[in-house]
Design a protein around this motif. Structure first.
Motif, PDB file in Angstrom:
ATOM      1  N   GLY A  20      -7.014  -7.495   5.345  1.00  0.00           N
ATOM      2  CA  GLY A  20      -6.025  -6.423   5.436  1.00  0.00           C
ATOM      3  C   GLY A  20      -6.535  -5.044   5.065  1.00  0.00           C
ATOM      4  O   GLY A  20      -5.758  -4.091   5.048  1.00  0.00           O
ATOM      5  N   LYS A  21      -7.857  -4.933   4.787  1.00  0.00           N
ATOM      6  CA  LYS A  21      -8.430  -3.642   4.432  1.00  0.00           C
ATOM      7  C   LYS A  21      -9.522  -3.254   5.435  1.00  0.00           C
ATOM      8  O   LYS A  21     -10.279  -4.109   5.897  1.00  0.00           O
ATOM      9  CB  LYS A  21      -9.044  -3.656   3.027  1.00  0.00           C
ATOM     10  CG  LYS A  21      -8.039  -3.799   1.897  1.00  0.00           C
ATOM     11  CD  LYS A  21      -8.748  -3.651   0.564  1.00  0.00           C
ATOM     12  CE  LYS A  21      -7.763  -3.762  -0.589  1.00  0.00           C
ATOM     13  NZ  LYS A  21      -8.435  -3.536  -1.905  1.00  0.00           N
ATOM     14  N   VAL A  22      -9.595  -1.965   5.750  1.00  0.00           N
ATOM     15  CA  VAL A  22     -10.676  -1.458   6.584  1.00  0.00           C
ATOM     16  C   VAL A  22     -11.914  -1.322   5.711  1.00  0.00           C
ATOM     17  O   VAL A  22     -11.875  -0.695   4.648  1.00  0.00           O
ATOM     18  CB  VAL A  22     -10.316  -0.094   7.197  1.00  0.00           C
ATOM     19  CG1 VAL A  22     -11.486   0.444   8.011  1.00  0.00           C
ATOM     20  CG2 VAL A  22      -9.066  -0.207   8.063  1.00  0.00           C
ATOM     21  N   GLU A  23     -13.024  -1.912   6.166  1.00  0.00           N
ATOM     22  CA  GLU A  23     -14.280  -1.793   5.436  1.00  0.00           C
ATOM     23  C   GLU A  23     -15.249  -0.919   6.218  1.00  0.00           C
ATOM     24  O   GLU A  23     -15.361  -1.024   7.432  1.00  0.00           O
ATOM     25  CB  GLU A  23     -14.904  -3.172   5.198  1.00  0.00           C
ATOM     26  CG  GLU A  23     -14.181  -3.996   4.161  1.00  0.00           C
ATOM     27  CD  GLU A  23     -14.997  -5.200   3.689  1.00  0.00           C
ATOM     28  OE1 GLU A  23     -16.073  -5.452   4.279  1.00  0.00           O
ATOM     29  OE2 GLU A  23     -14.559  -5.863   2.738  1.00  0.00           O
ATOM     30  N   ALA A  80      -6.072   5.775  -5.319  1.00  0.00           N
ATOM     31  CA  ALA A  80      -5.358   4.546  -5.674  1.00  0.00           C
ATOM     32  C   ALA A  80      -4.537   4.050  -4.490  1.00  0.00           C
ATOM     33  O   ALA A  80      -4.468   2.838  -4.224  1.00  0.00           O
ATOM     34  CB  ALA A  80      -4.459   4.793  -6.885  1.00  0.00           C
ATOM     35  N   LEU A  81      -3.923   4.969  -3.755  1.00  0.00           N
ATOM     36  CA  LEU A  81      -3.141   4.599  -2.582  1.00  0.00           C
ATOM     37  C   LEU A  81      -4.042   4.126  -1.447  1.00  0.00           C
ATOM     38  O   LEU A  81      -3.783   3.103  -0.806  1.00  0.00           O
ATOM     39  CB  LEU A  81      -2.296   5.795  -2.128  1.00  0.00           C
ATOM     40  CG  LEU A  81      -1.315   5.563  -0.980  1.00  0.00           C
ATOM     41  CD1 LEU A  81      -0.330   4.454  -1.328  1.00  0.00           C
ATOM     42  CD2 LEU A  81      -0.572   6.863  -0.656  1.00  0.00           C
ATOM     43  N   LEU A  82      -5.129   4.843  -1.202  1.00  0.00           N
ATOM     44  CA  LEU A  82      -6.039   4.485  -0.123  1.00  0.00           C
ATOM     45  C   LEU A  82      -6.696   3.132  -0.382  1.00  0.00           C
ATOM     46  O   LEU A  82      -6.961   2.371   0.560  1.00  0.00           O
ATOM     47  CB  LEU A  82      -7.108   5.566   0.036  1.00  0.00           C
ATOM     48  CG  LEU A  82      -8.130   5.372   1.163  1.00  0.00           C
ATOM     49  CD1 LEU A  82      -7.447   5.333   2.528  1.00  0.00           C
ATOM     50  CD2 LEU A  82      -9.175   6.492   1.130  1.00  0.00           C
ATOM     51  N   ALA A  83      -6.954   2.813  -1.644  1.00  0.00           N
ATOM     52  CA  ALA A  83      -7.636   1.565  -1.990  1.00  0.00           C
ATOM     53  C   ALA A  83      -6.860   0.332  -1.551  1.00  0.00           C
ATOM     54  O   ALA A  83      -7.435  -0.754  -1.417  1.00  0.00           O
ATOM     55  CB  ALA A  83      -7.900   1.509  -3.495  1.00  0.00           C
ATOM     56  N   ARG A  84      -5.578   0.466  -1.287  1.00  0.00           N
ATOM     57  CA  ARG A  84      -4.789  -0.678  -0.822  1.00  0.00           C
ATOM     58  C   ARG A  84      -5.140  -1.064   0.610  1.00  0.00           C
ATOM     59  O   ARG A  84      -4.872  -2.197   1.028  1.00  0.00           O
ATOM     60  CB  ARG A  84      -3.293  -0.339  -0.916  1.00  0.00           C
ATOM     61  CG  ARG A  84      -2.816   0.015  -2.318  1.00  0.00           C
ATOM     62  CD  ARG A  84      -1.358   0.422  -2.317  1.00  0.00           C
ATOM     63  NE  ARG A  84      -0.943   0.943  -3.625  1.00  0.00           N
ATOM     64  CZ  ARG A  84       0.267   1.424  -3.895  1.00  0.00           C
ATOM     65  NH1 ARG A  84       1.194   1.440  -2.937  1.00  0.00           N
ATOM     66  NH2 ARG A  84       0.548   1.884  -5.088  1.00  0.00           N
ATOM     67  N   SER A  85      -5.763  -0.123   1.355  1.00  0.00           N
ATOM     68  CA  SER A  85      -6.035  -0.369   2.777  1.00  0.00           C
ATOM     69  C   SER A  85      -7.479  -0.084   3.181  1.00  0.00           C
ATOM     70  O   SER A  85      -7.832  -0.257   4.343  1.00  0.00           O
ATOM     71  CB  SER A  85      -5.111   0.505   3.650  1.00  0.00           C
ATOM     72  OG  SER A  85      -3.762   0.277   3.365  1.00  0.00           O
ATOM     73  N   GLY A  99     -10.710   1.488  -7.832  1.00  0.00           N
ATOM     74  CA  GLY A  99     -11.232   0.258  -7.274  1.00  0.00           C
ATOM     75  C   GLY A  99     -11.516   0.307  -5.786  1.00  0.00           C
ATOM     76  O   GLY A  99     -11.567  -0.730  -5.121  1.00  0.00           O
ATOM     77  N   ILE A 100     -11.727   1.509  -5.261  1.00  0.00           N
ATOM     78  CA  ILE A 100     -11.940   1.651  -3.827  1.00  0.00           C
ATOM     79  C   ILE A 100     -13.380   1.360  -3.416  1.00  0.00           C
ATOM     80  O   ILE A 100     -13.658   1.051  -2.247  1.00  0.00           O
ATOM     81  CB  ILE A 100     -11.525   3.073  -3.378  1.00  0.00           C
ATOM     82  CG1 ILE A 100     -11.365   3.139  -1.861  1.00  0.00           C
ATOM     83  CG2 ILE A 100     -12.508   4.126  -3.876  1.00  0.00           C
ATOM     84  CD1 ILE A 100     -10.723   4.431  -1.393  1.00  0.00           C
ATOM     85  N   ALA A 101     -14.312   1.426  -4.371  1.00  0.00           N
ATOM     86  CA  ALA A 101     -15.725   1.202  -4.087  1.00  0.00           C
ATOM     87  C   ALA A 101     -16.433   0.800  -5.373  1.00  0.00           C
ATOM     88  O   ALA A 101     -16.008   1.177  -6.472  1.00  0.00           O
ATOM     89  CB  ALA A 101     -16.371   2.465  -3.512  1.00  0.00           C
TER      90      ALA A 101
END
Length: 309
Positions: free
Chosen positions: A8-11, A53-58, A88-90
Motif C-alpha cells: 500500500g506504499k509507493v517505494e 508524517a502524513l506522507l509516510a503513510r503512503s 519513519g519515511i526512510a
C-alpha cells in the motif's frame, strides 16, 4: 529499479528532499534551487514534521535529504532532523551542505544525521584544520562523509522560457534531476517531482499557483495510487517551460550577488540549451554532466562506528 507499490506504499529507489532554508551563504551562478535570489527564508519545522508524517503513510524512500539554500543556516535544524527520523519515511537522514558552517555544528547535529554531503567550490575550500575536525566528528558518530568538488555549473533555468512544446518535452524527458537522481521535493503540504517546480515560479514571478505542479498530500485511501501516477507521468510540468532540466549550457563556476544573479538567465530556453548534451541524454540518461572537477568519493568511518538506522 523503478517505482513500485509495496503493502500500500509507493517505494522509490532513491529519496525525497526537504529544503529547510531557501537562502544561502554563497551566491553560486546558476544555482539549481535559485537560492541567491531569495531573501532570508526558512521552512517551519512543524510543517515539515506534519507533511512527512502524513506522507509516510503512503510513501517509502531510501533516505531523506535535507538541503537548501544552505541548510546549516536554519537555527532549528537538529529539531528538524529528529522529526524526519520520527516520521519513519526512510531509514537514513542526509544533509547536503557547502560545508562552510560545519566546523560550528555541535555534537547534537552529528548524532542526528547519517550522512553529510559536502559540495566544494573553487576558492571556498575549508582549511585543513577544519576538515580534520569535521572528519573527526563524522568518525566519532558513524556519519558517512561524501565530498563533491565542482568547477562548473549548467544553466538551470531561463527567465524567458520557450513555447516550443517539442523542446519542453525533450528537456523534461531527459531531466536527470527528476528521472535519474529523483530529487522529489516535499513543500508545504505538497509533493513535487523536482525542486525546480517549487522555486522557479516564485522567482520569475509566474502568476500561476506555485503548487500547480505538486500533488497535495492527503491520507485518503486513493492517495498512494495518485502519487504513483504522478511519479510515472510523462507529461512536462508547467515549470518546464522555464526550466533547463539537465540540458543547460555549461559555465565555469562563479559567485554572484543577489542583485545580479538573474542577469545571465535573461535569455530564451533555446539560447541557453546545450543541444549536443541534450541529444546525448536521450541515449545515455545518466551521462556525466561535466560539472565535477574531481572524482567524488565517500569518506567512510569504520564499520564498527557506523550509526545504526
Amino acid at each position: 529499479m523503478t517505482y513500485r507499490m509495496v503493502n500500500g506504499k509507493v517505494e522509490t529507489p532513491e529519496g525525497c528532499e526537504i529544503n529547510v532554508a531557501y537562502h544561502c551563504n554563497l551566491g553560486c551562478a546558476s544555482c539549481s534551487h535559485l537560492s541567491p535570489a531569495f531573501r532570508r527564508s526558512l521552512a517551519e519545522p512543524e510543517t515539515i514534521a506534519r507533511d512527512l508524517a502524513l506522507l509516510a503513510r503512503s510513501f517509502r524512500a531510501q533516505f531523506v535529504k535535507v538541503l537548501g539554500g544552505e541548510p546549516l543556516l536554519h537555527p532549528r535544524l537538529v529539531e528538524i532532523l529528529h522529526s524526519i527520523r520520527a516520521a519513519g519515511i526512510a531509514p537514513r537522514v542526509l544533509v547536503c551542505t557547502n560545508g562552510l558552517l560545519l566546523p560550528r555544528m555541535g555534537e547534537d547535529f552529528w548524532a542526528a544525521v547519517d550522512e553529510v554531503e559536502i559540495s566544494v567550490y573553487p576558492g571556498r575550500e575549508l582549511p585543513e584544520e577544519a576538515r580534520a575536525r569535521i572528519l573527526g566528528h563524522a568518525e566519532d558518530h558513524g556519519v558517512t562523509l561524501t565530498v563533491n568538488h565542482y568547477s562548473h555549473f549548467r544553466y538551470s533555468y531561463s527567465e524567458h522560457g520557450t513555447d516550443d512544446e517539442q523542446l519542453i518535452r525533450r528537456i523534461h524527458a531527459t531531466c536527470q534531476i527528476a528521472h535519474v537522481w529523483r530529487c522529489h521535493t516535499v513543500y508545504e503540504g505538497h509533493f513535487f517531482t523536482c525542486p525546480q517546480s517549487v522555486f522557479i515560479p516564485q522567482i520569475i514571478g509566474d502568476p500561476q499557483d506555485i503548487r500547480a505542479d505538486g500533488l497535495r498530500i492527503t491520507d485518503d485511501p486513493g492517495f498512494a495510487e495518485r502519487l504513483l501516477a504522478h511519479l510515472r507521468s510523462p507529461q512536462p510540468l508547467r515549470a518546464c517551460r522555464n526550466c533547463m532540466g539537465s540540458a543547460g549550457r555549461r559555465m565555469p563556476h562563479q559567485q554572484r550577488t543577489r542583485r545580479d544573479f538573474r542577469i545571465p538567465q535573461q535569455h530564451t530556453t533555446e539560447e541557453l540549451a546545450d543541444r549536443r548534451f541534450l541529444a546525448l541524454l536521450e541515449t545515455v540518461p545518466d551521462a556525466d554532466d561535466g560539472c565535477a572537477s574531481a572524482e567524488s568519493a565517500p569518506l567512510l568511518p569504520s564499520p564498527s562506528l557506523r550509526k545504526r538506522s
